[in-house]
Motif scaffolding. Structure first.
Motif, mmCIF file in Angstrom:
data_model
loop_
_atom_site.group_PDB
_atom_site.id
_atom_site.type_symbol
_atom_site.label_atom_id
_atom_site.label_comp_id
_atom_site.label_asym_id
_atom_site.label_seq_id
_atom_site.Cartn_x
_atom_site.Cartn_y
_atom_site.Cartn_z
ATOM 1 N N VAL A 184 -4.339 3.301 -8.121
ATOM 2 C CA VAL A 184 -4.287 1.929 -7.637
ATOM 3 C C VAL A 184 -3.134 1.220 -8.325
ATOM 4 N N LEU A 185 -2.229 0.690 -7.533
ATOM 5 C CA LEU A 185 -1.111 -0.090 -8.056
ATOM 6 C C LEU A 185 -1.509 -1.556 -8.006
ATOM 7 N N GLY A 186 -1.730 -2.133 -9.180
ATOM 8 C CA GLY A 186 -2.165 -3.523 -9.247
ATOM 9 C C GLY A 186 -1.095 -4.487 -8.772
ATOM 10 N N LEU A 187 -1.544 -5.606 -8.196
ATOM 11 C CA LEU A 187 -0.635 -6.654 -7.727
ATOM 12 C C LEU A 187 -0.923 -7.949 -8.480
ATOM 13 N N PRO A 188 0.052 -8.834 -8.554
ATOM 14 C CA PRO A 188 -0.160 -10.103 -9.262
ATOM 15 C C PRO A 188 -1.260 -10.934 -8.600
ATOM 16 N N GLU A 189 -1.890 -11.786 -9.387
ATOM 17 C CA GLU A 189 -2.912 -12.694 -8.883
ATOM 18 C C GLU A 189 -2.319 -13.573 -7.780
ATOM 19 N N GLY A 190 -3.057 -13.705 -6.686
ATOM 20 C CA GLY A 190 -2.602 -14.526 -5.572
ATOM 21 C C GLY A 190 -1.828 -13.758 -4.520
ATOM 22 N N CYS A 191 -1.472 -12.510 -4.812
ATOM 23 C CA CYS A 191 -0.766 -11.700 -3.823
ATOM 24 C C CYS A 191 -1.771 -11.110 -2.852
ATOM 25 N N ASP A 192 -1.481 -11.175 -1.587
ATOM 26 C CA ASP A 192 -2.382 -10.686 -0.542
ATOM 27 C C ASP A 192 -2.108 -9.204 -0.295
ATOM 28 N N ASP A 193 -3.001 -8.338 -0.796
ATOM 29 C CA ASP A 193 -2.757 -6.903 -0.646
ATOM 30 C C ASP A 193 -2.879 -6.445 0.805
ATOM 31 N N ARG A 194 -3.657 -7.155 1.620
ATOM 32 C CA ARG A 194 -3.726 -6.800 3.039
ATOM 33 C C ARG A 194 -2.390 -7.079 3.732
ATOM 34 N N LEU B 224 -6.747 -2.677 -1.681
ATOM 35 C CA LEU B 224 -7.960 -2.572 -2.492
ATOM 36 C C LEU B 224 -9.042 -3.526 -1.976
ATOM 37 N N ALA B 225 -8.630 -4.631 -1.402
ATOM 38 C CA ALA B 225 -9.595 -5.629 -0.913
ATOM 39 C C ALA B 225 -10.553 -5.046 0.114
ATOM 40 N N SER B 226 -10.103 -4.074 0.901
ATOM 41 C CA SER B 226 -10.952 -3.537 1.967
ATOM 42 C C SER B 226 -12.068 -2.651 1.433
ATOM 43 N N TYR B 227 -12.064 -2.349 0.150
ATOM 44 C CA TYR B 227 -13.106 -1.518 -0.447
ATOM 45 C C TYR B 227 -14.216 -2.355 -1.083
ATOM 46 N N TYR B 228 -14.056 -3.661 -1.057
ATOM 47 C CA TYR B 228 -15.080 -4.563 -1.590
ATOM 48 C C TYR B 228 -15.999 -5.037 -0.473
ATOM 49 N N SER B 229 -17.282 -5.129 -0.777
ATOM 50 C CA SER B 229 -18.229 -5.709 0.178
ATOM 51 C C SER B 229 -18.123 -7.226 0.181
ATOM 52 N N GLY B 230 -17.903 -7.799 -0.995
ATOM 53 C CA GLY B 230 -17.786 -9.252 -1.121
ATOM 54 C C GLY B 230 -16.362 -9.657 -1.462
ATOM 55 N N GLN B 231 -16.258 -10.719 -2.237
ATOM 56 C CA GLN B 231 -14.951 -11.234 -2.628
ATOM 57 C C GLN B 231 -14.286 -10.292 -3.627
ATOM 58 N N PRO B 232 -13.095 -9.799 -3.345
ATOM 59 C CA PRO B 232 -12.436 -8.876 -4.272
ATOM 60 C C PRO B 232 -12.150 -9.543 -5.614
ATOM 61 N N THR B 233 -12.358 -8.795 -6.683
ATOM 62 C CA THR B 233 -12.060 -9.311 -8.023
ATOM 63 C C THR B 233 -10.699 -8.828 -8.520
ATOM 64 N N ARG B 234 -10.104 -7.891 -7.795
ATOM 65 C CA ARG B 234 -8.764 -7.406 -8.146
ATOM 66 C C ARG B 234 -7.958 -7.242 -6.869
ATOM 67 N N LYS B 235 -6.649 -7.296 -7.011
ATOM 68 C CA LYS B 235 -5.744 -7.052 -5.899
ATOM 69 C C LYS B 235 -4.897 -5.825 -6.225
ATOM 70 N N GLY B 236 -4.742 -4.966 -5.248
ATOM 71 C CA GLY B 236 -3.956 -3.771 -5.499
ATOM 72 C C GLY B 236 -3.783 -2.932 -4.257
ATOM 73 N N LEU B 237 -3.047 -1.844 -4.410
ATOM 74 C CA LEU B 237 -2.761 -0.924 -3.304
ATOM 75 C C LEU B 237 -3.174 0.475 -3.704
ATOM 76 N N LEU B 238 -3.989 1.133 -2.870
ATOM 77 C CA LEU B 238 -4.281 2.541 -3.071
ATOM 78 C C LEU B 238 -3.062 3.324 -2.623
ATOM 79 N N THR B 239 -2.468 4.040 -3.557
ATOM 80 C CA THR B 239 -1.189 4.690 -3.329
ATOM 81 C C THR B 239 -1.339 6.184 -3.569
ATOM 82 N N GLY B 240 -1.246 6.972 -2.502
ATOM 83 C CA GLY B 240 -1.430 8.414 -2.604
ATOM 84 C C GLY B 240 -0.112 9.139 -2.792
ATOM 85 N N TYR B 241 -0.172 10.255 -3.479
ATOM 86 C CA TYR B 241 1.049 11.017 -3.753
ATOM 87 C C TYR B 241 0.932 12.492 -3.366
#
Length: 513
Positions: free
Chosen positions: A433-443, A459-476
């Motif tokens: 997971v590549l973290g993003l700054p607070e306030g950045c919309d990962d979607r 990362l937001a799409s893996y939360y049932s409720g309000q996401p507590t972190r912002k990030g991108l699942l990045t595969g290699y």
């Protein structure tokens, strides 16, 4: 339509230059005439000889058409009388609206539909609205996808050819309950060594993958309305399986030690808990031994079933794969599920379950009753593949390759962003997971990168409720080494635009220069 008009209507539509046989054209035209009412119920059709002469086709062709119309219920043939159009109109009485119930209480107790008639159900609409499936399943940086180009296809083909040559008819029928026994024996040996799973071959049930394993568990061990703990965040696919089965999901947050139920969660025991203890998906942490023992004791006391999803845990970098939760279970409360899709290739569609001994018969009966399993030939090939040592050597080789690609991608992140963006959960698996700054919309970043030709998941799409972190699942895993740098450069431009803006991007570029 009288018979003269019928001739004209058919003649105008028969295409004798078409590749479609005249027989099929004539059959379709006459079916259409009956269904649309152009040939009314009770109409007597011309004799086969007359229709053949007028249309200029062979009489046998007409006879075949009449026979097929009769078999499908379009016409009725009476010896000595002729062939007549059958009455196929819908039953008006059956379709007539029913009067309202006379009993006010019965009317009040009648179920009220919450979705439009003819439309989707509420849970069906929710499944579609929250679906996470992607139109693309390959390329930089699709998470969770192995490099199928590295699969030893020649070895697999050789084993498969050898089995087909023997023409064992037992491999061409339905699978026995639980699956092909030599495969179950091979998996039992492999899991004991690689994952410290305690099991016999009889405890293994072969399925088509994680989704079916969880679906079968839910159907056998829960009822609609039961509560289920799921990690927050968790894999959207298993969440969809649980929700569509009518379970009430209770998201439980994870921290650095894994699943972390609070006092409120503990006061209301679930029927089922789904966890990824060896490599939490998607964040990557490992459940601590203390948490594992606590969860197992809680499950024993409250009769909670635990599904252990052992997601791509074979691929750990810098340390040996961790022991399973199931290996610590003395109460028979853990259902261990795994798949070979990430280890070998996703199209294989072979997964497995390890069920407690006292549940073996139920699960073997359930999988045969609900899914009528087959693919015995594939199971036999896989058994040979494992027993000949190819699985172990393939995993060892891919672990080294994926570890190399992981490091190349981490280096690319550092080159573009320094330590401004954290890398999380990179110790194992096929993504981080590549973290993003607070306030950045990962979607928004995900959508923009997709347009630029790079696939990531928010990362937001893996939360049932309000996401507590912002990030991108990045595969290699499925990205060739030489493509990692250029592909990440494209992704970095998108991230910079959304996360930093032009002014901040320029200042940061000067600092890292």
């Amino acid at each position: 339509m009288d018979t003269v008009l019928l001739f004209d209507w058919i003649l105008a539509r028969l295409d004798r230059t078409s590749g479609e046989p005249v027989y099929r054209q004539l059959l379709s035209l006459m079916q259409q005439a009956v269904l649309t009412g152009q040939l009314a119920a009770g109409t007597k059709l011309p004799s086969s000889r007359t229709l053949a002469t007028d249309l200029g086709i062979a009489r046998n062709t007409v006879l075949h058409v009449y026979d097929q119309l009769s078999a499908e219920g379009y016409v009725i043939s009476t010896t000595g009388s002729g062939t007549y159009v059958a009455d196929t109109r819908p039953d008006a009485e059956a379709l007539a609206p029913r009067p309202a119930a006379c009993d006010p209480k019965a009317a009040a107790d009648a179920p009220v539909s919450t979705f439009p008639r003819g439309g989707m159900s509420v849970r069906g609409q929710r499944l579609i609205d929250e679906a996470g499936v992607s139109a693309k399943q390959w390329g930089a940086f699709m998470p969770g996808v192995p490099d199928v180009a590295e699969f030893p296809a020649r070895t697999w083909s050789r084993l498969q050819a050898r089995l087909w040559k023997s023409a064992n008819h037992d491999l061409l029928t339905y699978a026995p309950g639980g699956g092909y026994r030599p495969l179950r024996r091979a998996l039992s040996d492999y899991l004991r060594v690689a994952r410290s799973v305690r099991c016999t071959p009889d405890q293994i049930v072969i399925t088509t993958g994680i989704h079916q394993s969880i679906d079968l568990t839910v159907r056998l061990l829960t009822d609609v309305g039961d509560r289920a703990w799921v990690e927050e965040p968790c894999y959207w696919g298993v969440r969809s399986v649980l929700q569509s089965s009518g379970l009430k999901l209770a998201p439980v947050p994870v921290d650095a030690e894994g699943l972390n139920p609070g006092e409120r969660d503990l006061r209301n025991p679930p029927r089922l808990a789904l966890v990824t203890p060896s490599h939490q998906y998607p964040l990557g942490m490992v459940m601590s031994l203390a948490r594992r023992r606590t969860l197992l004791e809680y499950a024993r006391q409250h009769k909670v079933w635990i599904i252990e999803d052992d997601y791509d845990s074979e691929f750990r970098y810098g340390s040996r794969p961790l022991a399973s939760l199931q290996g610590l279970d003395d109460a028979g409360q853990v259902i261990y599920v795994g798949s070979l899709g990430k280890t070998l290739f996703p199209g294989l569609r072979i997964g497995y379950m390890v069920v407690p001994e006292h549940m073996v018969d139920a699960f073997r009966t359930g999988v045969a009753e609900l899914y009528r399993e087959g693919q015995l030939m594939q199971q036999a090939v896989l058994a040979e593949f494992i027993m000949d040592g190819h699985l172990t050597s393939h995993v060892r080789r891919m672990r080294a390759l994926y570890g190399e690609r992981r490091q190349l991608l981490i280096d690319a992140v550092t080159q573009h962003f320094g330590d401004a963006l954290p890398v999380m959960g990179d110790e194992a698996g096929l993504h981080f997971v590549l973290g993003l700054p607070e306030g950045c919309d990962d979607r928004a970043v995900t959508a923009a990168s997709y347009e630029a030709g790079v696939i990531v998941r928010p990362l937001a799409s893996y939360y049932s409720g309000q996401p507590t972190r912002k990030g991108l699942l990045t595969g290699y895993a499925c990205v060739p080494n030489e493509q990692i740098g250029p592909a990440f450069a494209t992704l970095a431009k998108v991230i910079e635009e959304h996360a930093f803006g032009r002014a901040a991007r320029g200042a940061r570029s000067r600092r890292t220069a």
